[in-house]
Enzyme design. Structure first.
Site, PDB file in Angstrom:
ATOM      1  N   GLY A   1       0.944  -1.694  -0.380  1.00  6.73           N
ATOM      2  CA  GLY A   1      -0.132   0.018   0.366  1.00  6.73           C
ATOM      3  C   GLY A   1       0.439   1.415  -0.219  1.00  6.73           C
ATOM      4  O   GLY A   1       2.089   1.030  -0.318  1.00  6.73           O
TER       5      GLY A   1
ATOM      6  N   ASN B   1      -2.461  -8.564   0.699  1.00  9.08           N
ATOM      7  CA  ASN B   1      -3.467  -9.686   0.332  1.00  9.08           C
ATOM      8  C   ASN B   1      -3.458  -8.704  -1.236  1.00  9.08           C
ATOM      9  O   ASN B   1      -4.212  -8.685  -1.559  1.00  9.08           O
ATOM     10  CB  ASN B   1      -4.919 -10.187   1.152  1.00  9.08           C
ATOM     11  CG  ASN B   1      -5.386  -8.913   1.732  1.00  9.08           C
ATOM     12  OD1 ASN B   1      -4.906  -7.491   1.230  1.00  9.08           O
ATOM     13  ND2 ASN B   1      -6.653  -9.649   2.104  1.00  9.08           N
TER      14      ASN B   1
ATOM     15  N   GLY C   1      -3.694  -2.427  -2.010  1.00  4.75           N
ATOM     16  CA  GLY C   1      -2.705  -2.259  -2.425  1.00  4.75           C
ATOM     17  C   GLY C   1      -2.100  -2.273  -3.892  1.00  4.75           C
ATOM     18  O   GLY C   1      -2.967  -3.542  -4.880  1.00  4.75           O
TER      19      GLY C   1
ATOM     20  N   TYR D   1     -15.275   1.768   9.752  1.00  5.31           N
ATOM     21  CA  TYR D   1     -13.542   2.340   9.987  1.00  5.31           C
ATOM     22  C   TYR D   1     -12.891   2.506  11.898  1.00  5.31           C
ATOM     23  O   TYR D   1     -12.096   2.011  11.551  1.00  5.31           O
ATOM     24  CB  TYR D   1     -13.110   2.639   8.850  1.00  5.31           C
ATOM     25  CG  TYR D   1     -12.265   3.161   8.630  1.00  5.31           C
ATOM     26  CD1 TYR D   1     -10.595   2.383   8.272  1.00  5.31           C
ATOM     27  CD2 TYR D   1     -10.357   4.810   8.957  1.00  5.31           C
ATOM     28  CE1 TYR D   1      -9.539   2.521   8.002  1.00  5.31           C
ATOM     29  CE2 TYR D   1     -10.242   5.107   9.077  1.00  5.31           C
ATOM     30  CZ  TYR D   1      -8.748   4.357   8.392  1.00  5.31           C
ATOM     31  OH  TYR D   1      -8.151   4.775   7.777  1.00  5.31           O
TER      32      TYR D   1
ATOM     33  N   ARG E   1      -9.350   9.797  -1.906  1.00  6.08           N
ATOM     34  CA  ARG E   1      -9.388  11.056  -0.989  1.00  6.08           C
ATOM     35  C   ARG E   1      -8.779  12.441  -1.985  1.00  6.08           C
ATOM     36  O   ARG E   1      -9.173  11.790  -3.407  1.00  6.08           O
ATOM     37  CB  ARG E   1      -7.942  10.615  -0.082  1.00  6.08           C
ATOM     38  CG  ARG E   1      -8.174   8.957   0.551  1.00  6.08           C
ATOM     39  CD  ARG E   1      -6.835   8.675   1.105  1.00  6.08           C
ATOM     40  NE  ARG E   1      -6.239   7.721   0.776  1.00  6.08           N
ATOM     41  CZ  ARG E   1      -5.518   6.743   1.979  1.00  6.08           C
ATOM     42  NH1 ARG E   1      -5.271   7.218   2.814  1.00  6.08           N
ATOM     43  NH2 ARG E   1      -4.771   5.847   1.393  1.00  6.08           N
TER      44      ARG E   1
HETATM   45  N1  LIG Z   1      -3.013   7.337   4.176  1.00  6.00           N
HETATM   46  C1  LIG Z   1      -3.334   7.719   5.313  1.00  6.00           C
HETATM   47  O1  LIG Z   1      -3.558   8.882   5.547  1.00  6.00           O
HETATM   48  C2  LIG Z   1      -3.721   7.170   6.321  1.00  6.00           C
HETATM   49  C3  LIG Z   1      -4.329   8.225   7.859  1.00  6.00           C
HETATM   50  C4  LIG Z   1      -4.443   7.154   9.019  1.00  6.00           C
HETATM   51  C5  LIG Z   1      -5.069   6.022   9.044  1.00  6.00           C
HETATM   52  N2  LIG Z   1      -3.991   5.400   7.706  1.00  6.00           N
HETATM   53  C6  LIG Z   1      -3.163   3.370   8.127  1.00  6.00           C
HETATM   54  O2  LIG Z   1      -2.463   3.120   7.816  1.00  6.00           O
HETATM   55  C7  LIG Z   1      -2.509   2.219   7.097  1.00  6.00           C
HETATM   56  C8  LIG Z   1      -2.227   1.848   5.436  1.00  6.00           C
HETATM   57  O3  LIG Z   1      -2.931   3.149   4.655  1.00  6.00           O
HETATM   58  P1  LIG Z   1      -2.671   3.476   3.297  1.00  6.00           P
HETATM   59  O4  LIG Z   1      -3.297   4.349   3.207  1.00  6.00           O
HETATM   60  O5  LIG Z   1      -1.496   3.312   2.715  1.00  6.00           O
HETATM   61  O6  LIG Z   1      -3.863   2.462   2.691  1.00  6.00           O
HETATM   62  P2  LIG Z   1      -3.259   1.312   0.987  1.00  6.00           P
HETATM   63  O7  LIG Z   1      -4.838   1.153   1.120  1.00  6.00           O
HETATM   64  O8  LIG Z   1      -2.397   2.521   0.112  1.00  6.00           O
HETATM   65  O9  LIG Z   1      -3.027   0.067   1.877  1.00  6.00           O
HETATM   66  C9  LIG Z   1      -3.423  -0.621   2.622  1.00  6.00           C
HETATM   67  C10 LIG Z   1      -2.408  -2.014   2.241  1.00  6.00           C
HETATM   68  O10 LIG Z   1      -2.883  -2.718   3.099  1.00  6.00           O
HETATM   69  C11 LIG Z   1      -3.918  -4.002   2.234  1.00  6.00           C
HETATM   70  N3  LIG Z   1      -4.391  -5.115   3.299  1.00  6.00           N
HETATM   71  C12 LIG Z   1      -5.990  -4.600   3.354  1.00  6.00           C
HETATM   72  N4  LIG Z   1      -6.694  -5.809   3.672  1.00  6.00           N
HETATM   73  C13 LIG Z   1      -5.375  -7.166   4.260  1.00  6.00           C
HETATM   74  C14 LIG Z   1      -5.531  -8.023   4.539  1.00  6.00           C
HETATM   75  N5  LIG Z   1      -6.364  -8.264   5.209  1.00  6.00           N
HETATM   76  N6  LIG Z   1      -4.202  -9.131   4.776  1.00  6.00           N
HETATM   77  C15 LIG Z   1      -3.051  -8.545   3.375  1.00  6.00           C
HETATM   78  N7  LIG Z   1      -3.106  -7.025   3.893  1.00  6.00           N
HETATM   79  C16 LIG Z   1      -4.117  -5.974   3.163  1.00  6.00           C
HETATM   80  C17 LIG Z   1      -3.785  -3.396   1.115  1.00  6.00           C
HETATM   81  O11 LIG Z   1      -3.928  -4.820   0.180  1.00  6.00           O
HETATM   82  C18 LIG Z   1      -3.274  -2.402   0.906  1.00  6.00           C
HETATM   83  O12 LIG Z   1      -1.722  -2.766   0.574  1.00  6.00           O
HETATM   84  C19 LIG Z   1      -3.708   1.820   7.123  1.00  6.00           C
HETATM   85  O13 LIG Z   1      -3.991   0.908   8.330  1.00  6.00           O
HETATM   86  C20 LIG Z   1      -5.170   3.027   7.474  1.00  6.00           C
HETATM   87  O14 LIG Z   1      -5.850   2.742   8.153  1.00  6.00           O
HETATM   88  C21 LIG Z   1      -3.701   5.743   6.698  1.00  6.00           C
END
Ligand SMILES: NC(=O)c1ccc[n+]([C@@H]2O[C@H](COP(=O)([O-])OP(=O)(O)OC[C@H]3O[C@@H](n4cnc5c(N)ncnc54)[C@H](O)[C@@H]3O)[C@@H](O)[C@H]2O)c1
Length: 316
Positions: free
Chosen positions: A12, A34, A38, A147, A188
Site C-alpha cells: 500500500g 493480500n 494495494g 473503519y 481522497r
Molecule cells: N494514508 C493515510 O492518510 C492514513 C491515515 C490514517 C491511518 N492510515 C492507516 O495506515 C494504514 C495504511 O494506509 P494506506 O493509506 O497505505 O492504505 P493502502 O490502501 O494504500 O494500504 C493498505 C494495504 O493493506 C492491504 N490490506 C488490506 N487488507 C488486508 C488484509 N486483510 N491482509 C493483508 N493486507 C491487507 C492492502 O492491499 C493495501 O496494500 C492503514 O491501516 C490505514 O488505516 C492511513
C-alpha cells in the site's frame, strides 16, 4: 545479524514507504499484503533486494512467519473512505481479527508491535485541535463506523495485550498523509484534486468547502513512525501536520500549482464527513522530538511529479 521486521499492508501507500525506510536503516524486511487495495508496483523495485521478502497473505487469517521477528508494523487495512465503504466487512475483520493475529504473533516472537490507528478515532470531533486525551465523537452505525470502530477496537485490544501480557506495543494515530504512491482513484481529496486538475476537469468540492483538513507529507510521517517505534512510549501518539487549510483553499492551491484552467464544482456533503481535523502534536514533539519538516508547497511539488507521470500518459 540484521533485525527482522514484518510490515503488513506492504504493497500500500504507507506500507511501501515503510519498507523503503526499514531497508535503508539496515533491517531485513518481510512485507505482507493480500493486494486488496494495494499494488505490487509500489514495491516491485524491492524484489531484487536479498533483504526483502514478500508474502501474499490475508492477515485476517492465521499469520505464520518462520524465524525470528524483532518488530511488527501493522498497516494492513482499507484506508480511504471509498475503499472502506465498499469493503466494510474486510475493514472490520482486518482491524479486529488481523490485529488479534498479529498481536499473537508478536507475543510468540517476543517482538515489539506498532499498529496504525487514525485520526478517525476522533470521529467528527467536538474539540479542536485533537489531542490524544480526547475520546472522540463517532457514530458506530454510520457508514464510516466500520473503519472508525475497527481502529478503536484495534487500539483497545493492543492496550489489552500490553497490560495483560506485557507486550511492547506502540499506537500511532495518523492524520491525513499524502505523497507519491497514493492511488489516483482512492477517493481522497488530494489524488482527486490533482487528477482532475491535470485532466482539466472541474475540481469536486463537497459542501461549501469551508471544512478544514491538515496534510502531512509522507516522509515526515514515516520519520515520526520510526521514532515512535524506537521510543518506549506505549500509548497513542498523534502524527500529522497541524497546518490547517479549508478544502476550498486547497482546491485553489492545486489549480495554481498545476497551472490548470479547471474551476471548482460543489456537491452535497457526504454523511458524517468531519468538519475539521487538526492534530495536536505536543506529545510527538515532547516524547519523540518530532515535528513535520516538509511544508505543503514542497510536498505538493514532489507529489505532483508522481501524479503527472500517472495521469498524463492515460489522458494524452
Ligand atoms: N494514508 C493515510 O492518510 C492514513 C491515515 C490514517 C491511518 N492510515 C492507516 O495506515 C494504514 C495504511 O494506509 P494506506 O493509506 O497505505 O492504505 P493502502 O490502501 O494504500 O494500504 C493498505 C494495504 O493493506 C492491504 N490490506 C488490506 N487488507 C488486508 C488484509 N486483510 N491482509 C493483508 N493486507 C491487507 C492492502 O492491499 C493495501 O496494500 C492503514 O491501516 C490505514 O488505516 C492511513
Amino acid at each position: 545479524m540484521k533485525k527482522r521486521v514484518l510490515i503488513t499492508g506492504a504493497a500500500g501507500f504507507l506500507g511501501s514507504h515503510l519498507c523503503d525506510r526499514f531497508l535503508m536503516e539496515g533491517f531485513h524486511v518481510i512485507g505482507m499484503d493480500n493486494l486488496l487495495t494495494g499494488n505490487l508496483e509500489n514495491i516491485e523495485h524491492l524484489f531484487p533486494n536479498p533483504h526483502f521478502e514478500f508474502y501474499h497473505h490475508d492477515v485476517s487469517k492465521f499469520v505464520h512467519v518462520p524465524g525470528e521477528l524483532h518488530y511488527i508494523l501493522h498497516f494492513a487495512s482499507p484506508a480511504s473512505p471509498i475503499d472502506y465503504l465498499k469493503l466494510p466487512i474486510q475493514t472490520l475483520k482486518v482491524g479486529a481479527m488481523g490485529t488479534h493475529n498479529l498481536l499473537g504473533l508478536a507475543k510468540a516472537k517476543k517482538a515489539r508491535i506498532l499498529v496504525a490507528s487514525t485520526s478517525e478515532v476522533y470521529g467528527d470531533p467536538e474539540v479542536h485541535p485533537q489531542s490524544e486525551e480526547y475520546w472522540g465523537h463517532v457514530n458506530p452505525i454510520g457508514p464510516r463506523g466500520v473503519y472508525d470502530e475497527a481502529k478503536r477496537y484495534q487500539e483497545a485490544i493492543t492496550m489489552a495485550y500490553h497490560r495483560v501480557h506485557g507486550l511492547e506495543t506502540r499506537i500511532v494515530r495518523i492524520f491525513n498523509t499524502y505523497g507519491p504512491r497514493m492511488r489516483l482513484d482512492d477517493g481522497r481529496v488530494l489524488p482527486a484534486f490533482m487528477s482532475q486538475a491535470l485532466r482539466g476537469e472541474d475540481l469536486t468540492v463537497f459542501g461549501d468547502g469551508s471544512q478544514t483538513r491538515s496534510f502531512c507529507y509522507v516522509d515526515d510521517l514515516i520519520e515520526g513512525i520510526f521514532r515512535l517505534l524506537m521510543s518506549d512510549y506505549p500509548y497513542p501518539v498523534n502524527i500529522g501536520n497541524p497546518e490547517e487549510i479549508t478544502i476550498k483553499e486547497f482546491a485553489e492551491e492545486i489549480i495554481r500549482l498545476t497551472g490548470s484552467r479547471s474551476k471548482i464544482s460543489y456537491q452535497p456533503l457526504p454523511q458524517d464527513d468531519p468538519k475539521q481535523r487538526r492534530p495536536d502534536i505536543t506529545k510527538a514533539r515532547e516524547i519523540l522530538g518530532w515535528e513535520p519538516k516538509i511544508g505543503r508547497s514542497e510536498g505538493l511539488r514532489r507529489t505532483l511529479e508522481y501524479f503527472k507521470a500517472k495521469v498524463l500518459p492515460i489522458h494524452s
